[in-house]
Design a protein around this motif. Structure first.
Motif, PDB file in Angstrom:
ATOM      1  N   LEU A  41       0.838  -1.203   0.000  1.00  0.00           N
ATOM      2  CA  LEU A  41       0.000   0.000   0.000  1.00  0.00           C
ATOM      3  C   LEU A  41       0.869   1.248   0.000  1.00  0.00           C
ATOM      4  O   LEU A  41       0.519   2.264  -0.630  1.00  0.00           O
ATOM      5  CB  LEU A  41      -0.943  -0.003   1.202  1.00  0.00           C
ATOM      6  N   ARG A  42       2.008   1.187   0.695  1.00  0.00           N
ATOM      7  CA  ARG A  42       2.918   2.334   0.709  1.00  0.00           C
ATOM      8  C   ARG A  42       3.426   2.627  -0.702  1.00  0.00           C
ATOM      9  O   ARG A  42       3.587   3.796  -1.082  1.00  0.00           O
ATOM     10  CB  ARG A  42       4.083   2.047   1.654  1.00  0.00           C
ATOM     11  N   VAL A 123      -3.028   4.556   4.620  1.00  0.00           N
ATOM     12  CA  VAL A 123      -1.823   5.366   4.468  1.00  0.00           C
ATOM     13  C   VAL A 123      -2.231   6.775   4.063  1.00  0.00           C
ATOM     14  O   VAL A 123      -3.172   6.970   3.290  1.00  0.00           O
ATOM     15  CB  VAL A 123      -0.870   4.750   3.413  1.00  0.00           C
ATOM     16  N   GLY A 124      -1.542   7.772   4.599  1.00  0.00           N
ATOM     17  CA  GLY A 124      -1.783   9.145   4.189  1.00  0.00           C
ATOM     18  C   GLY A 124      -1.266   9.374   2.775  1.00  0.00           C
ATOM     19  O   GLY A 124      -0.162   8.931   2.439  1.00  0.00           O
ATOM     20  N   TYR A 125      -2.045  10.081   1.963  1.00  0.00           N
ATOM     21  CA  TYR A 125      -1.671  10.283   0.554  1.00  0.00           C
ATOM     22  C   TYR A 125      -1.480  11.757   0.221  1.00  0.00           C
ATOM     23  O   TYR A 125      -0.540  12.126  -0.478  1.00  0.00           O
ATOM     24  CB  TYR A 125      -2.734   9.675  -0.352  1.00  0.00           C
ATOM     25  N   TYR A 126      -2.375  12.604   0.707  1.00  0.00           N
ATOM     26  CA  TYR A 126      -2.342  14.014   0.318  1.00  0.00           C
ATOM     27  C   TYR A 126      -2.824  14.863   1.490  1.00  0.00           C
ATOM     28  O   TYR A 126      -3.716  14.453   2.248  1.00  0.00           O
ATOM     29  CB  TYR A 126      -3.247  14.242  -0.898  1.00  0.00           C
ATOM     30  N   THR A 161      -0.344  11.543   8.359  1.00  0.00           N
ATOM     31  CA  THR A 161       0.401  12.388   7.420  1.00  0.00           C
ATOM     32  C   THR A 161       0.778  11.583   6.178  1.00  0.00           C
ATOM     33  O   THR A 161       0.752  10.344   6.198  1.00  0.00           O
ATOM     34  CB  THR A 161       1.664  12.916   8.095  1.00  0.00           C
ATOM     35  N   PRO A 162       1.122  12.236   5.067  1.00  0.00           N
ATOM     36  CA  PRO A 162       1.506  11.505   3.854  1.00  0.00           C
ATOM     37  C   PRO A 162       2.630  10.506   4.124  1.00  0.00           C
ATOM     38  O   PRO A 162       3.668  10.853   4.690  1.00  0.00           O
ATOM     39  CB  PRO A 162       1.950  12.619   2.912  1.00  0.00           C
ATOM     40  N   SER A 186      -6.622   9.785   2.032  1.00  0.00           N
ATOM     41  CA  SER A 186      -5.952   8.558   2.464  1.00  0.00           C
ATOM     42  C   SER A 186      -6.283   7.436   1.498  1.00  0.00           C
ATOM     43  O   SER A 186      -7.278   7.492   0.761  1.00  0.00           O
ATOM     44  CB  SER A 186      -6.387   8.173   3.881  1.00  0.00           C
ATOM     45  N   LEU A 187      -5.450   6.401   1.498  1.00  0.00           N
ATOM     46  CA  LEU A 187      -5.687   5.192   0.727  1.00  0.00           C
ATOM     47  C   LEU A 187      -5.848   4.024   1.685  1.00  0.00           C
ATOM     48  O   LEU A 187      -5.124   3.928   2.681  1.00  0.00           O
ATOM     49  CB  LEU A 187      -4.516   4.908  -0.221  1.00  0.00           C
TER      50      LEU A 187
END
Length: 300
Positions: A41-42, A123-126, A161-162, A186-187
């Motif tokens: 996922l990262r 996971v944080g994306y933006y 956070t991203p 987030s994803l």
């Protein structure tokens, strides 16, 4: 132990590759198997172009009339298989003066302590990310009654956070999402466990250390529907409820069906007590001993 990581990963993949890698490397629905392969996922979060393209496609689908996902405007499904599904989620700051404030709070589930009845890796994306409080509890030690006291671990505060990854373990971690200062994305990688529909999902009062409701999962929806039959029922209702008591896989659903029968057709309960194990289920046997029915249990 809570699972939070700022994993260093350089690979970049798209949602379809993410799904394929999850199927290849995550061989079982276990905390260890998923967390050890959280790099998958990262790596998706390293792809900085695909998501805007997906939202462009979604916008165009509204124009064409093909958009079907009308009821979750903050969430977009990116890929789905038999075992996993991948989504993006938008988190918006709230305007206290907005006329839609209450709707937005419910839409984003802000400030609501809840668990999940499935494994959820995020996971944080933006953007700056949403702040969250996380607690641990042992679901094996609770029966799910409204007002039931629950032992909680000490609170952990973090921000998605991203690049930061958080693993919300199935019926293990309670978290409270708070509004971010700016729009964030987030994803998620979630496990499509066949047992999910049989498991509860709770809302908690963390100050009182108590369960205060259900979180709109299919388990809670079943119990809500069963409660309806106290008011609207006929002979067919009695037969269906009896079948639920005899055969349904979820213990809580069986108990609630039995307790509804106690209210609408007590005589139907007698053969069920004689021919099934329903009367020996601990949290029902206590109620039978006190002569109570299910209403205090059914709405959660």
């Amino acid at each position: 132990m809570l699972l939070i990581s700022d994993l260093d990963e350089t690979r970049s993949i798209d949602p379809e590759e993410c799904l394929a890698l999850a199927n290849e490397y995550i061989r079982e629905n276990s905390v260890d198997a998923i967390w050890e392969n959280s790099w998958i996922l990262r790596a998706l979060a390293n792809n900085r172009t695909f998501l805007l393209e997906r939202y462009h496609e979604r916008l165009k689908s509204y124009w064409s009339g093909d958009e079907k996902d009308k009821f979750q405007p903050q969430s977009l499904e990116l890929a789905r298989g038999n075992q996993f599904y991948i989504r993006s989620n938008i988190w918006m700051p709230l305007d206290a003066a907005s006329r839609t404030l209450e709707f937005e709070q419910k839409l984003f589930a802000y400030n609501i302590p809840h668990d999940h009845n499935f494994q959820l890796l995020t996971v944080g994306y933006y953007g700056p990310g949403y702040p969250t409080e996380i607690y641990e509890y042992d679901s094996d030690c609770v029966t799910g009654e409204i007002g039931e006291k629950v032992d909680l671990s000490d609170k952990v505060d973090t921000i998605l956070t991203p690049g930061r990854m958080i693993f919300y373990r199935q019926n293990k971690d309670i978290h409270i999402q708070h509004t971010p200062p700016e729009m964030s994305v987030s994803l998620n990688l979630s496990v499509a466990d066949t047992n999910t529909d049989l498991l509860p999902q709770y809302i908690f009062d963390v100050d009182e250390h108590a369960i205060v409701g259900g979180a709109g999962d299919l388990h809670s929806n079943r119990l809500f529907l069963l409660d309806l039959f106290r008011t609207i029922n006929d002979a067919n209702t009695v037969e269906i409820l009896s079948d639920f008591v005899r055969h349904f896989d979820c213990t809580r659903t069986r108990v609630t069906a039995f307790q509804v029968l106690q209210d609408i057709e007590p005589d139907a309960c007698i053969p069920l007590l004689a021919k099934t194990d329903i009367g020996s289920i601990p949290y029902l046997s206590k109620q039978l001993a006190r002569g109570n029915t299910a209403r205090e249990y059914s709405r959660f």
